[in-house]
Design an enzyme around this catalytic site. Structure first.
Site, PDB file in Angstrom:
ATOM      1  N   GLY A   1       0.758  -1.249   0.056  1.00 29.49           N
ATOM      2  CA  GLY A   1      -0.097  -0.021  -0.025  1.00 29.49           C
ATOM      3  C   GLY A   1       0.918   1.115   0.195  1.00 29.49           C
ATOM      4  O   GLY A   1       0.902   2.316  -0.989  1.00 29.49           O
TER       5      GLY A   1
ATOM      6  N   GLU B   1       6.335   4.000   4.976  1.00 31.55           N
ATOM      7  CA  GLU B   1       6.622   5.228   5.895  1.00 31.55           C
ATOM      8  C   GLU B   1       8.179   5.802   6.107  1.00 31.55           C
ATOM      9  O   GLU B   1       8.592   6.373   7.061  1.00 31.55           O
ATOM     10  CB  GLU B   1       6.383   4.670   7.261  1.00 31.55           C
ATOM     11  CG  GLU B   1       7.185   3.842   8.151  1.00 31.55           C
ATOM     12  CD  GLU B   1       6.897   2.282   7.748  1.00 31.55           C
ATOM     13  OE1 GLU B   1       6.072   1.687   6.910  1.00 31.55           O
ATOM     14  OE2 GLU B   1       7.250   1.501   8.633  1.00 31.55           O
TER      15      GLU B   1
ATOM     16  N   HIS C   1      -1.862   6.136   8.509  1.00 33.50           N
ATOM     17  CA  HIS C   1      -1.183   5.052   8.831  1.00 33.50           C
ATOM     18  C   HIS C   1       0.255   5.410   8.740  1.00 33.50           C
ATOM     19  O   HIS C   1       1.352   5.298   9.607  1.00 33.50           O
ATOM     20  CB  HIS C   1      -1.566   3.546   8.286  1.00 33.50           C
ATOM     21  CG  HIS C   1      -0.654   2.326   8.570  1.00 33.50           C
ATOM     22  ND1 HIS C   1      -1.102   1.801   9.254  1.00 33.50           N
ATOM     23  CD2 HIS C   1       0.647   2.158   8.102  1.00 33.50           C
ATOM     24  CE1 HIS C   1      -0.479   0.511   9.623  1.00 33.50           C
ATOM     25  NE2 HIS C   1       0.710   0.958   8.736  1.00 33.50           N
ATOM     26  N   GLU C   2       0.703   5.867   7.510  1.00 34.91           N
ATOM     27  CA  GLU C   2       2.179   6.001   7.273  1.00 34.91           C
ATOM     28  C   GLU C   2       2.584   7.188   7.891  1.00 34.91           C
ATOM     29  O   GLU C   2       3.797   7.399   8.638  1.00 34.91           O
ATOM     30  CB  GLU C   2       2.424   6.211   5.624  1.00 34.91           C
ATOM     31  CG  GLU C   2       1.936   5.217   4.656  1.00 34.91           C
ATOM     32  CD  GLU C   2       2.072   3.795   5.199  1.00 34.91           C
ATOM     33  OE1 GLU C   2       3.630   3.834   5.775  1.00 34.91           O
ATOM     34  OE2 GLU C   2       1.492   2.720   4.846  1.00 34.91           O
TER      35      GLU C   2
ATOM     36  N   HIS D   1       3.222   6.325  11.669  1.00 39.35           N
ATOM     37  CA  HIS D   1       4.728   5.574  11.950  1.00 39.35           C
ATOM     38  C   HIS D   1       5.793   6.453  12.047  1.00 39.35           C
ATOM     39  O   HIS D   1       6.672   5.898  12.839  1.00 39.35           O
ATOM     40  CB  HIS D   1       4.968   4.896  10.534  1.00 39.35           C
ATOM     41  CG  HIS D   1       4.354   3.343  10.351  1.00 39.35           C
ATOM     42  ND1 HIS D   1       4.510   2.363  11.400  1.00 39.35           N
ATOM     43  CD2 HIS D   1       3.780   2.925   9.310  1.00 39.35           C
ATOM     44  CE1 HIS D   1       4.003   1.332  10.921  1.00 39.35           C
ATOM     45  NE2 HIS D   1       3.778   1.493   9.715  1.00 39.35           N
TER      46      HIS D   1
HETATM   47  N1  0A1 Z   1       5.729  -0.660   6.426  1.00 37.80           N
HETATM   48  C1  0A1 Z   1       4.478  -0.516   5.427  1.00 37.80           C
HETATM   49  C2  0A1 Z   1       4.599  -1.806   4.743  1.00 37.80           C
HETATM   50  C3  0A1 Z   1       5.529  -2.190   3.688  1.00 37.80           C
HETATM   51  C4  0A1 Z   1       5.911  -3.353   3.731  1.00 37.80           C
HETATM   52  C5  0A1 Z   1       6.960  -3.767   2.950  1.00 37.80           C
HETATM   53  C6  0A1 Z   1       7.139  -3.377   1.729  1.00 37.80           C
HETATM   54  O1  0A1 Z   1       7.790  -3.566   0.774  1.00 37.80           O
HETATM   55  C7  0A1 Z   1       7.378  -4.077  -0.344  1.00 37.80           C
HETATM   56  C8  0A1 Z   1       6.283  -1.993   1.498  1.00 37.80           C
HETATM   57  C9  0A1 Z   1       5.372  -1.591   2.375  1.00 37.80           C
HETATM   58  C10 0A1 Z   1       3.277  -0.321   6.095  1.00 37.80           C
HETATM   59  O2  0A1 Z   1       3.052  -0.759   6.971  1.00 37.80           O
HETATM   60  O3  0A1 Z   1       2.590   0.589   5.739  1.00 37.80           O
HETATM   61 ZN    ZN Z   2       2.466  -0.119   8.792  1.00 33.62          ZN
END
Ligand code: 0A1
Ligand code: ZN
Length: 881
Positions: free
Chosen positions: A268, A271, A304-305, A308
């Site tokens: 999606g 962050e 959400h982002e 974070h």
């Molecule tokens: N930390 C982000 C989620 C996320 C995890 C891995 C990714 O790699 C492809 C990209 C995004 C969140 O929680 O929004």
């Molecule tokens: Zn997240």
């Protein structure tokens, strides 16, 4: 592609590193085929570590150029390099030295979308979880916090915009039409939060003044020409910033906050500190192209982002086993934000529906794992509904147990105590123990033990003794590698509802600790005795979904009906009605299997009509209540021997029965809900559209239904209504002239808008029945489709395999054959995306035997493929285990 090494990472093996990297300087000389990265790392040996200990850095498919220490280029004998590792065999004796590493990358050929890649001619990065090691050799783990200074060089005409984390500190022109920019991020951060963006993008600018009066420059960057589609996202960002100050006392900490929307993204959004990168689907919106659900998602993901920044970035995770420390907590925060921005009851119902649809099947199948896992082979496969959604429910339970005020005090302590650190779940639990003086050790099993607990509950009322007794028994079903479970602490919110719909007062209670309407279940069995209860109450249990458990309750149907119509808590009312619907659908399923025509009690059918017309209830609530449990919901509740075709017939029969009996109420209401005002994306307007579109779905099954849906489609003035009508036409009247025309009109109108075409793919992939496989196969050749773009793949293949029960689980196994072909094809480019698609078969063991056999064959044929990626092998082998 990282192929499987069979290596298993274990929580108990965690050790701090021998070396630290307090400062990281990066210079990128960008070029699609050959980008040169020069990393200058300040390396520090930890106290007590011998100088003879080699420095081992992570890499992933890297091409190494030069290596130098303190200005001296190393001879080949001084280090050992493979694409996946760089070992400095004899580091300098000094405790601190400077290590220079040059690597060369080809972002144009990076189709895995991890590390540095290109999306529509824009350079961008994705480093969580282990993508940074695809850029340079590093101690690529979240407990290595470093201060980054980043210099980006690129040709001006190709990349006028050069962004990275933190604040801009320099820029200028270079020879040959090149230019550069330098960014400095003063906050030490783990490598997974590094980001770089370079390209030609349009900017929407705004600003925000924080609580303490600092001005923050806000920027949202999008494909040039799409700036006007970023307005809603910007508004959501400002509301998020304000809310985090009010609800959690958290202020933003840099002078700049940028968001970039890209069209090729595995998840999606991300962050990265001060530079969030988004899947453009969660930024771009106007009423012509986005549905109300899209608007709500944008609001939630922007929040959400942003949230974070404190839960994830300022306080990060010690290791990837602690992923839920940032994710569960941040989901909880974004849920609360949306609840405050919209209707709390409606939001909670939607959350619970999502939890049950995505997390319950995970917890009840072969991929079950604790919210904090103890082992993994591929961390990418742990960005799951369990870590995110159940992780959020666990935080919610902490608040339920402690009360809102103490919970907030615990959060304050968490920020104070762990700011700037890489923390663990134990640290998180400890702050709540410290502020409350409670022992949360039994409660913490929610983090450590997989599986959805079940509560079996029955009741007796003794009128003479004025005593009401609840007999409660907990059990946790076995899950992979955890056959014996420990007893959990389950906070069960309840109400004893009297004939007037209000809670009955009782004079005393024994058998469990009961506080503020919550029974604390800690033992296997509790006999909870309420005294002073003269009338027999109806039991309203797990109110607000206080615990993510399943219930097996012996409750009279009369009581259930009563609660569905009269419970004074909206959520509980929905829950009661939903339970009734599920029970009815399950018995209809059995009737279908027995070759009978399912019949339905008239009072349920009438109640549906009453709910629809009840003006005291918000339209959004009524829409949710009238949306029948999905085929997958029903299958999950049946549990085994699933025949998707029989479930479909049962559900359709109930839909028709409700529509026929309530035709007048529905069609009258449908007309009255016609929106004459200008489009507004707010929750109340969206709720009215949702209700009207739900009614359309029912009415479309009656005579003249296709024509009605076609009129709805033609007269729609926004995407919510247009997509809803198209979906009704395709799902209920597949092949009708009205449907053929609407699909063609939609395609002609939006052919060049990929995000809208995703809806068109998605709707066609959802058409029930054995024929859909042919349409889906054909659509993979459509000019707007691409196997390289995750949004396209998810819309068509993902929808078909995980949301089309009758189509995908076609009795002859043709759906599974398509699945195998596509997963293997996607894997060649993008293993992460392939692994996610492959989870579509996670519930294969609950199918009836014939389909089960075919599903197993499909999984085996993937497992038997040579050179599988670590991502896909992990999912497939766990699914088969
Ligand atoms: N930390 C982000 C989620 C996320 C995890 C891995 C990714 O790699 C492809 C990209 C995004 C969140 O929680 O929004
Ligand atoms: Zn997240």
């Amino acid at each position: 592609m990282r192929t499987d090494t069979g290596q298993v990472f274990k929580l108990e093996d965690y050790r701090p590193t021998d070396y630290l990297i307090p400062e990281t300087g990066l210079t990128f000389r960008l070029s699609p085929e050959a980008t040169r990265v020069t990393a200058v790392l300040t390396v520090e040996r930890r106290d007590g570590v011998a100088a003879s200990v080699p420095l081992v850095l992570d890499g992933d498919g890297l091409t190494l150029g030069r290596v130098a220490i303190d200005g001296q280029t190393l001879a080949p004998t001084d280090f050992f390099a493979t694409p996946d590792q760089l070992t400095i065999t004899t580091p300098p004796a000094a405790a601190r030295f400077q290590l220079l590493i040059e690597t060369e990358l080809a972002p144009a050929h990076n189709e895995a979308l991890m590390g540095l890649y290109r999306s529509s001619n824009v350079y961008c990065t994705q480093c969580e979880a282990e993508g940074f090691r695809r850029i340079t050799y590093f101690l690529d783990r979240p407990d290595i916090l470093s201060i980054y200074t980043v210099r980006i060089e690129a040709p001006h005409h190709e990349a006028p915009l050069l962004l990275s984390n933190g604040n801009p500190v320099g820029s200028g022109e270079l020879a040959d039409g090149w230019h550069y920019a330098v960014w400095h991020d003063p906050f030490p951060k783990p490598s997974y939060l590094f980001a770089l963006v370079a390209g030609a993008l349009g900017k929407v600018a705004d600003s925000f003044v924080t609580l303490s009066g600092r001005e923050v420059e806000l920027g949202i960057f999008v494909e040039p020409g799409k700036e006007r589609l970023a307005g809603y996202a910007m508004d959501a960002l400002k509301r998020s910033m304000k809310w985090d100050e009010e609800a959690f006392g958290r202020e933003y900490d840099l002078g700049v906050f940028n968001i970039v929307a890209v069209s090729d993204f595995n998840m999606g959004a991300m962050e990265n500190k001060g530079l969030n990168i988004f899947n453009d689907k969660y930024v771009l919106a106007d009423h012509e192209t986005a549905t109300d659900a899209d608007f709500a998602n944008i609001e939630a993901i922007i929040a959400h982002e942003y949230f974070h920044n404190w839960t994830g970035n300022r306080i990060t995770c010690r290791d990837w086993f602690q992923l839920c420390l940032k994710e569960g907590l941040t989901v909880f925060r974004d849920h609360e934000f949306s609840a405050d921005q919209r209707s709390r009851a409606v939001k909670r119902i939607a959350e619970v529906r999502t939890l049950k649809a995505h997390q319950f099947p995970e917890d009840q199948g072969p991929l079950a794992h604790p919210v904090r896992p103890r082992r993994y082979r591929e961390i990418n496969n742990f960005y799951t509904a369990t870590v995110y959604e159940k992780g959020s429910e666990v935080v919610r339970m902490i608040r339920t147990i402690l009360g809102a005020e103490t919970f907030r005090a615990g959060m304050d302590l968490y920020f104070e105590r762990h700011d700037g650190e890489a923390a663990t779940i134990e640290d998180f639990i400890k702050v709540f123990e410290d502020v409350s003086g409670r022992d949360l050790s039994q409660f913490s099993l929610w983090y450590h033990q997989a599986g959805t607990p079940n509560l079996t509950i029955s009741s007796t009322h003794n009128a003479a003794a004025q005593e009401f007794t609840l007999e409660i028994e907990q059990s946790v079903p076995p899950t992979p590698s955890e056959s014996r479970k420990r007893l959990m602490h389950i906070p069960l919110a309840f109400s004893l509802v009297g004939a007037d719909g209000k809670a009955i007062e009782y004079s005393g209670v024994e058998g469990a600790s009961v506080e503020d309407g919550v029974i604390h279940i800690r033992k296997r069995r509790h006999m909870v005795r309420f005294s002073g209860v003269a009338e027999r109450p109806a039991m309203s249990l797990n109110r607000g979904f206080s615990a993510p458990v399943t219930l097996s309750v012996e409750q009279r149907a009369d009581d259930q009906f009563f609660l569905a119509g009269h419970d004074n808590d909206t959520f509980s009312r929905w829950q009661a009605f939903n339970t009734l619907l599920t029970e009815v659908l399950i018995s209809a399923f059995r009737q279908v299997l027995d070759g009978r025509q399912p019949g339905f009690a008239s009072r349920l059918i009438e109640l549906a009509g009453k709910i629809a017309g009840d003006e005291t209830l918000e339209p959004a609530y009524r829409a949710l209540a009238l949306a029948l449990p999905s085929e997958a919901d029903i299958a999950r509740d049946i549990g085994k021997n699933i025949d998707p075709d029989a479930i479909f017939s049962a559900r359709e029969a109930l839909t028709v029965a409700i529509a026929e009996a309530n035709r007048e109420i529905f069609s009258d209401l449908y007309d009255r809900l016609t929106d004459k005002d200008e489009f507004r994306p707010d929750a109340a307007s969206a709720g009215r559209r949702a209700l009207r579109n739900t009614l359309l779905d029912y009415l479309s099954l009656l005579q003249g239904g296709a024509a009605l849906a076609a009129r709805h489609f033609q007269s729609a003035t926004n995407m919510t209504d247009r997509a809803a009508a198209l979906s009704v036409l395709a799902l209920r009247h597949n092949g009708s002239p009205e449907t053929v025309k609407a699909l063609a009109d939609f395609e002609a109108k939006y052919a060049t808008d990929p995000l809208v075409m995703d809806k068109w793919f998605q709707i066609q992939a959802s058409v029930p029945g054995p024929q859909t496989i042919h349409a889906v196969r054909a659509l993979t050749g459509h000019p707007a489709f691409s196997m390289a773009n995750p949004n396209r793949v998810r819309s068509l293949v993902g929808t078909f395999s995980s949301a089309n029960q009758t189509g995908f689980h076609r009795a002859d196994g043709e759906g599974y054959r398509f699945f195998v072909e596509t997963v293997l094809q996607v894997e060649k480019r993008n293993p992460q995306l392939a692994a996610r698609l492959a989870t579509a078969l996670r519930s294969w063991r609950s199918l009836e035997p014939a389909r089960q056999g075919k599903a197993r064959e499909a999984l085996l044929s993937i497992a038997n493929t040579e050179n599988l990626s670590a991502d896909l092998r992990d999912i497939v082998e766990r699914t088969l285990a």
